[in-house]
Design a protein around this motif. Structure first.
Motif, PDB file in Angstrom:
ATOM      1  N   VAL A  18      -2.069   3.962   6.423  1.00  0.00           N
ATOM      2  CA  VAL A  18      -2.026   4.134   4.962  1.00  0.00           C
ATOM      3  C   VAL A  18      -2.891   5.327   4.555  1.00  0.00           C
ATOM      4  O   VAL A  18      -2.476   6.174   3.762  1.00  0.00           O
ATOM      5  CB  VAL A  18      -2.477   2.830   4.250  1.00  0.00           C
ATOM      6  CG1 VAL A  18      -2.641   3.059   2.757  1.00  0.00           C
ATOM      7  CG2 VAL A  18      -1.474   1.714   4.511  1.00  0.00           C
ATOM      8  N   ARG A  19      -4.098   5.427   5.137  1.00  0.00           N
ATOM      9  CA  ARG A  19      -4.999   6.559   4.810  1.00  0.00           C
ATOM     10  C   ARG A  19      -4.316   7.883   5.120  1.00  0.00           C
ATOM     11  O   ARG A  19      -4.323   8.812   4.324  1.00  0.00           O
ATOM     12  CB  ARG A  19      -6.289   6.444   5.633  1.00  0.00           C
ATOM     13  CG  ARG A  19      -7.414   5.755   4.894  1.00  0.00           C
ATOM     14  CD  ARG A  19      -8.789   6.016   5.522  1.00  0.00           C
ATOM     15  NE  ARG A  19      -8.863   5.928   6.965  1.00  0.00           N
ATOM     16  CZ  ARG A  19      -9.005   4.785   7.658  1.00  0.00           C
ATOM     17  NH1 ARG A  19      -9.060   3.631   7.022  1.00  0.00           N
ATOM     18  NH2 ARG A  19      -9.088   4.799   8.965  1.00  0.00           N
ATOM     19  N   GLU A  31      -4.383   0.129   8.165  1.00  0.00           N
ATOM     20  CA  GLU A  31      -5.201   0.866   7.183  1.00  0.00           C
ATOM     21  C   GLU A  31      -5.256   2.346   7.529  1.00  0.00           C
ATOM     22  O   GLU A  31      -5.196   3.200   6.645  1.00  0.00           O
ATOM     23  CB  GLU A  31      -6.620   0.274   7.132  1.00  0.00           C
ATOM     24  CG  GLU A  31      -6.658  -1.034   6.357  1.00  0.00           C
ATOM     25  CD  GLU A  31      -7.973  -1.792   6.523  1.00  0.00           C
ATOM     26  OE1 GLU A  31      -8.164  -2.782   5.811  1.00  0.00           O
ATOM     27  OE2 GLU A  31      -8.804  -1.400   7.385  1.00  0.00           O
ATOM     28  N   LYS A  34       2.373   2.358  -3.319  1.00  0.00           N
ATOM     29  CA  LYS A  34       1.474   3.001  -4.298  1.00  0.00           C
ATOM     30  C   LYS A  34       1.476   4.519  -4.145  1.00  0.00           C
ATOM     31  O   LYS A  34       0.968   5.240  -4.993  1.00  0.00           O
ATOM     32  CB  LYS A  34       0.034   2.508  -4.084  1.00  0.00           C
ATOM     33  CG  LYS A  34      -0.184   1.054  -4.428  1.00  0.00           C
ATOM     34  CD  LYS A  34      -1.643   0.673  -4.141  1.00  0.00           C
ATOM     35  CE  LYS A  34      -1.831  -0.831  -4.237  1.00  0.00           C
ATOM     36  NZ  LYS A  34      -3.080  -1.273  -3.594  1.00  0.00           N
ATOM     37  N   ILE A  35       2.001   5.008  -3.025  1.00  0.00           N
ATOM     38  CA  ILE A  35       1.942   6.458  -2.761  1.00  0.00           C
ATOM     39  C   ILE A  35       3.159   7.141  -3.391  1.00  0.00           C
ATOM     40  O   ILE A  35       4.304   6.746  -3.115  1.00  0.00           O
ATOM     41  CB  ILE A  35       1.881   6.712  -1.228  1.00  0.00           C
ATOM     42  CG1 ILE A  35       0.626   6.045  -0.659  1.00  0.00           C
ATOM     43  CG2 ILE A  35       1.913   8.210  -0.914  1.00  0.00           C
ATOM     44  CD1 ILE A  35       0.516   6.091   0.849  1.00  0.00           C
ATOM     45  N   TYR A  47       9.576   9.335   3.088  1.00  0.00           N
ATOM     46  CA  TYR A  47       8.548  10.112   2.409  1.00  0.00           C
ATOM     47  C   TYR A  47       9.273  11.338   1.880  1.00  0.00           C
ATOM     48  O   TYR A  47       9.466  12.330   2.596  1.00  0.00           O
ATOM     49  CB  TYR A  47       7.439  10.476   3.401  1.00  0.00           C
ATOM     50  CG  TYR A  47       6.256  11.148   2.762  1.00  0.00           C
ATOM     51  CD1 TYR A  47       5.684  10.642   1.602  1.00  0.00           C
ATOM     52  CD2 TYR A  47       5.690  12.279   3.334  1.00  0.00           C
ATOM     53  CE1 TYR A  47       4.588  11.258   1.018  1.00  0.00           C
ATOM     54  CE2 TYR A  47       4.603  12.911   2.753  1.00  0.00           C
ATOM     55  CZ  TYR A  47       4.061  12.387   1.592  1.00  0.00           C
ATOM     56  OH  TYR A  47       2.991  13.005   1.010  1.00  0.00           O
ATOM     57  N   GLU A 100       0.835  -1.209   0.000  1.00  0.00           N
ATOM     58  CA  GLU A 100       0.000   0.000   0.000  1.00  0.00           C
ATOM     59  C   GLU A 100       0.869   1.259   0.000  1.00  0.00           C
ATOM     60  O   GLU A 100       0.567   2.224  -0.691  1.00  0.00           O
ATOM     61  CB  GLU A 100      -0.936  -0.004   1.222  1.00  0.00           C
ATOM     62  CG  GLU A 100      -2.030  -1.053   1.158  1.00  0.00           C
ATOM     63  CD  GLU A 100      -2.918  -0.919  -0.087  1.00  0.00           C
ATOM     64  OE1 GLU A 100      -3.364   0.203  -0.388  1.00  0.00           O
ATOM     65  OE2 GLU A 100      -3.132  -1.950  -0.767  1.00  0.00           O
ATOM     66  N   LEU A 101       1.947   1.239   0.782  1.00  0.00           N
ATOM     67  CA  LEU A 101       2.815   2.432   0.830  1.00  0.00           C
ATOM     68  C   LEU A 101       3.495   2.661  -0.517  1.00  0.00           C
ATOM     69  O   LEU A 101       3.653   3.801  -0.957  1.00  0.00           O
ATOM     70  CB  LEU A 101       3.882   2.283   1.921  1.00  0.00           C
ATOM     71  CG  LEU A 101       3.402   2.368   3.369  1.00  0.00           C
ATOM     72  CD1 LEU A 101       4.560   2.138   4.331  1.00  0.00           C
ATOM     73  CD2 LEU A 101       2.726   3.705   3.669  1.00  0.00           C
ATOM     74  N   MET A 154      -1.173   8.480   5.323  1.00  0.00           N
ATOM     75  CA  MET A 154      -0.049   8.724   4.420  1.00  0.00           C
ATOM     76  C   MET A 154      -0.526   9.247   3.058  1.00  0.00           C
ATOM     77  O   MET A 154       0.135  10.067   2.455  1.00  0.00           O
ATOM     78  CB  MET A 154       0.801   7.460   4.233  1.00  0.00           C
ATOM     79  CG  MET A 154       1.663   7.072   5.434  1.00  0.00           C
ATOM     80  SD  MET A 154       2.662   8.413   6.103  1.00  0.00           S
ATOM     81  CE  MET A 154       3.626   8.895   4.679  1.00  0.00           C
ATOM     82  N   HIS A 155      -1.698   8.782   2.625  1.00  0.00           N
ATOM     83  CA  HIS A 155      -2.262   9.314   1.380  1.00  0.00           C
ATOM     84  C   HIS A 155      -2.551  10.799   1.513  1.00  0.00           C
ATOM     85  O   HIS A 155      -2.464  11.554   0.544  1.00  0.00           O
ATOM     86  CB  HIS A 155      -3.558   8.569   1.012  1.00  0.00           C
ATOM     87  CG  HIS A 155      -3.308   7.320   0.215  1.00  0.00           C
ATOM     88  ND1 HIS A 155      -2.926   7.342  -1.106  1.00  0.00           N
ATOM     89  CD2 HIS A 155      -3.377   6.008   0.551  1.00  0.00           C
ATOM     90  CE1 HIS A 155      -2.770   6.102  -1.546  1.00  0.00           C
ATOM     91  NE2 HIS A 155      -3.029   5.277  -0.545  1.00  0.00           N
ATOM     92  N   ASN A 156      -2.913  11.213   2.734  1.00  0.00           N
ATOM     93  CA  ASN A 156      -3.291  12.629   2.928  1.00  0.00           C
ATOM     94  C   ASN A 156      -2.157  13.481   3.464  1.00  0.00           C
ATOM     95  O   ASN A 156      -2.362  14.642   3.783  1.00  0.00           O
ATOM     96  CB  ASN A 156      -4.475  12.714   3.915  1.00  0.00           C
ATOM     97  CG  ASN A 156      -5.695  12.014   3.360  1.00  0.00           C
ATOM     98  OD1 ASN A 156      -5.872  11.978   2.134  1.00  0.00           O
ATOM     99  ND2 ASN A 156      -6.506  11.429   4.222  1.00  0.00           N
TER     100      ASN A 156
END
Ligand code: PMP
Length: 370
Positions: free
Chosen positions: A364-365, A361, A277-278, A298, A274-275, A367-369
């Motif tokens: 991950v959320r 989860e 994909k960012i 990051y 998942e990470l 990190m997307h934001n």
């Protein structure tokens, strides 16, 4: 709160709490010769044997010296053998540049006392290049000290292979491993090592207890003088309550180990996928890393800022290791990647069999934001 910093320390488990409560019912000083003292000493002896057995080590050959933790154990191992053997000319020590400060700092101190320190070369995945290590071994090599698992990246060193190779080919050279980040996370065969250090708070026990395991025939000079003890290598009254608790915590941690390990592996691969994909996230932990530790950068955001953002959202991770949390760049990531940008923006997420998928989860959320 979501705790994802299990490699800094683990929560104290029920097994450790129950054991310490039980041990408190036997209040004697293990150094006393009356029956209360003797029963306390007997309990320590049984716990030392149990820990060795759980680690697959024969108590006829190995002994456990209880210490306050891995920092003390590492200091005792390195300074103890150097003090013993350097007068005979054995002054050469081989280690890696990935070691914890409780290895690096005593080695710097020993250098001032005449130790000659070399760093074993590493392969591109951060593991020790054994052929390169062999080239460094010389007549006056005293000890090779290599950590089993790096705390920041999770790199797992081939300690079994290195220990066997040294024992077979260079029997006069000692091999020590700092197994603090390995015990409770992965299983290793330690039967060819000469010395091994660990801390119990990494496997669901209290802080302030750990040990140095060594071959009975390996001689070292105690670093604390005065006060008799149940082990002549570490004086002072041993904390029988904590030793009992450490033994119970290790038994409990290793119980159902494979199932716990597989669970952590699944969580790790979900998180890693998942990470990845960012945009701007680069995974720093190599393929061989233990699944409990995932290091990533990051890019463009300083490690401390990312840690702060996550902690404001009740997720606790770490920048580098807790013991070197105040520098602005990760020395390990810089050394492994040669990339300052990655080293300035790297963080460590460390998980356990206690981690829940919804905790991952949420990370991950966020990190997307970020
Ligand atoms: N070695 C390693 C690899 C570690 O991760 C740590 C703790 N972070 C230590 C040694 C020192 O352990 P303690 O602080 O319990 O003495």
């Amino acid at each position: 709160m979501i705790y994802l910093d299990y490699s800094a320390t683990t929560p104290v488990g029920d097994a450790a709490i129950r054991a310490i409560a039980d041990a408190c019912k036997a209040p004697g000083n293990p150094n006393s010769v009356h029956s209360t003292g003797l029963s306390s000493a007997k309990m320590i002896e049984a716990d030392r044997e149990n820990i060795l057995k759980l680690l697959g080590l024969d108590s006829e050959i190995f002994e456990l010296i209880p210490t306050s933790g891995a920092t003390e154990a590492n200091n005792l191992a390195l300074k103890g053998v150097f003090e013993r053997f350097s007068p005979k000319g054995k002054k050469h020590i081989i280690t890696t540049q990935l070691e914890h400060s409780s290895i690096a700092a005593p080695l710097s101190a020993l250098q001032k006392a005449g130790a000659e320190v070399d760093f074993a070369p590493l392969l591109s995945d951060g593991t020790v290049d054994i052929e390169g290590l062999e080239k460094l071994i010389r007549e006056n090599t005293l000890i090779v000290s290599i950590g089993a698992v790096n705390s920041e990246t999770g790199i797992r060193q081939p300690v079994e292979k290195i220990a066997r190779f040294i024992k077979e080919k260079y029997p006069s050279v000692l091999f020590h491993t700092d197994a603090t980040q390995a015990i409770g996370k992965v299983k290793n065969d330690y039967s060819d090592v000469d010395m091994l250090s660990f801390s119990a708070h990494k496997f669901y026990c209290f802080k302030g207890i750990g040990g140095l395991i060594k071959r009975k025939k390996t001689v070292l000079i105690p670093q604390m003088k005065g006060g008799s003890s149940t082990t002549k290598f570490r004086s002072g009254t041993p904390c029988s309550e904590l030793i009992h608790s450490m033994s119970a915590a290790l038994s409990d941690t290793l119980c159902d180990f494979e199932a716990k390990y597989e669970r952590v592996k699944r969580l790790n691969s979900y998180l890693k996928n998942e990470l990845a994909k960012i945009p701007d996230i680069v995974i720093n932990s190599a393929q061989n890393a233990v699944p409990q530790i995932l290091n990533f950068s990051y890019l463009g955001t300083k490690s401390a800022d990312l840690q702060h953002y996550l902690s404001e959202n009740e997720i606790f991770i770490s920048t580098g290791t807790a013991c070197a949390a105040h520098t602005d760049m990760s020395a390990a990531i810089l050394m492994l990647t040669g990339d300052e940008e990655k080293a300035k923006s790297s963080v460590r997420v460390s998980i356990s069999f206690m981690t829940e998928i919804d905790e991952i989860e949420k990370l991950v959320r966020l990190m997307h934001n970020a």
